[in-house]
Write an enzyme that holds these catalytic residues in place. Sequence first.
Site, mmCIF file in Angstrom:
data_model
loop_
_atom_site.group_PDB
_atom_site.id
_atom_site.type_symbol
_atom_site.label_atom_id
_atom_site.label_comp_id
_atom_site.label_asym_id
_atom_site.label_seq_id
_atom_site.Cartn_x
_atom_site.Cartn_y
_atom_site.Cartn_z
ATOM 1 N N HIS A 284 0.787 -1.235 0.000
ATOM 2 C CA HIS A 284 0.000 0.000 0.000
ATOM 3 C C HIS A 284 0.824 1.292 0.000
ATOM 4 C CE1 HIS A 284 -0.215 0.297 4.705
ATOM 5 N NE2 HIS A 284 0.928 -0.194 4.297
ATOM 6 N N HIS A 285 2.164 1.184 -0.060
ATOM 7 C CA HIS A 285 2.970 2.415 -0.181
ATOM 8 C C HIS A 285 3.347 2.701 -1.621
ATOM 9 C CE1 HIS A 285 3.104 2.549 4.101
ATOM 10 N NE2 HIS A 285 3.844 1.459 4.218
ATOM 11 N N CYS A 286 2.950 1.817 -2.547
ATOM 12 C CA CYS A 286 3.330 2.025 -3.947
ATOM 13 C C CYS A 286 2.175 2.657 -4.718
ATOM 14 C CB CYS A 286 3.699 0.691 -4.586
ATOM 15 S SG CYS A 286 4.392 0.882 -6.244
ATOM 16 N N GLN B 284 0.140 4.294 7.277
ATOM 17 C CA GLN B 284 -0.775 4.959 6.344
ATOM 18 C C GLN B 284 -0.575 4.394 4.932
ATOM 19 O OE1 GLN B 284 0.343 9.023 5.660
ATOM 20 N NE2 GLN B 284 -1.120 9.278 3.997
ATOM 21 N N ASN C 148 -0.372 5.258 1.787
ATOM 22 C CA ASN C 148 -0.278 6.444 0.924
ATOM 23 C C ASN C 148 -0.242 6.131 -0.566
ATOM 24 O OD1 ASN C 148 2.323 5.314 1.435
ATOM 25 N ND2 ASN C 148 3.306 7.217 0.776
#
Length: 354
Positions: free
Chosen positions: A141-143, A183, A185
């Site tokens: 979920h950070h990509c 988070q 992001n």
Amino acid sequence: PHRTELYEEPPPGCWPIVYSPDYNITFMGLEKLHPFDAGKWGKVINFLKEEKLIADDLIVQAREATDEDLLVVHTRHYLNKLKWSFVVATITEIPPVAFLPNFVVQRKVLKPLRTQTGGTIMAGKLAMDRGWAINVGGGFHHCSSDKGGGFCAYADITLAIKFLFERVQGVSRATIIDLDAHQGNGHERDFMDDPRVYIMDAYNRYIYPGDGFAKRAIKRRVELEWGTEDTEYLQKVHTHVEGALNEFQPDIVVYNAGTDILDGDPLGGLAISPQGIVKRDEVVFRAARSRGVPVLMVTSGGYQKRTARIIADSILNLHSLGLLGRGRAACALGSSPSLQHTLRDAAKDLSNLS
């Protein structure tokens, strides 16, 4: 849209649980340089086999996402950057990767991540067909489309949702429930101005990535303090998951079930017990299944050796409560249950629960 093998029907009789031995990163002890347990995914499957929930021929074999698949979201420029080992070293936070020839990096580091990404895309379609699906990996979920980070090289959550919007009739709204300690992001940047996607994110407000720009995409933001414990955490998750699903009626829920909220996680900074994690997953599945909304779960972050056992226990718990419904029976028919079907199943599940 281009033809993809990721949307081909799996053999009948399978559980909508997606995995491949290719998920695991094992290479000259390199994986030990990151706090990540890079064999966690295989361990989850082994625990589920020991408990006789699944067998090899009963799970869906993940396939590697091709460049063409990845280009549904990623820019060509970004994919080209991954041909530089030092870029991959930065994204995966494993510095020695910078000194390896790129063909080795592609095979030993990126191929496992591409296979997990293919698994998430496959699980999206399976969830629509069966009412639920679990990718034992994924949750990067950070990509976002043009930038990786935090061990995330491909935007599998964005990809799964975009694939559904483009290829599956009747899917035009999605809710992301992101309960990893960090988070999310990446998907937030990707869906920043997209009214079709509702994002709920609960995370430790003081840790990576602290992406203020991406926070503007979050419709329901739950910022947690250091050392948050079970009672407060579960109460917040329950309130906000219910609130999110009442506020926006999606066609699918993508659930990022990171286990880095576990007490003692070196990166998460929260203090949730193993039982708390099992309960959390139950809260999300109950909320989605009771509304007849298909749910796709990915496993995301979780950096301790005991994580695999907890994920397996959670899946066993969901199964014992009937929250995994008739996933396998529908599979055995090899058909896609209609919405009526799904709602009828959900109603039946509810009456079984009460």
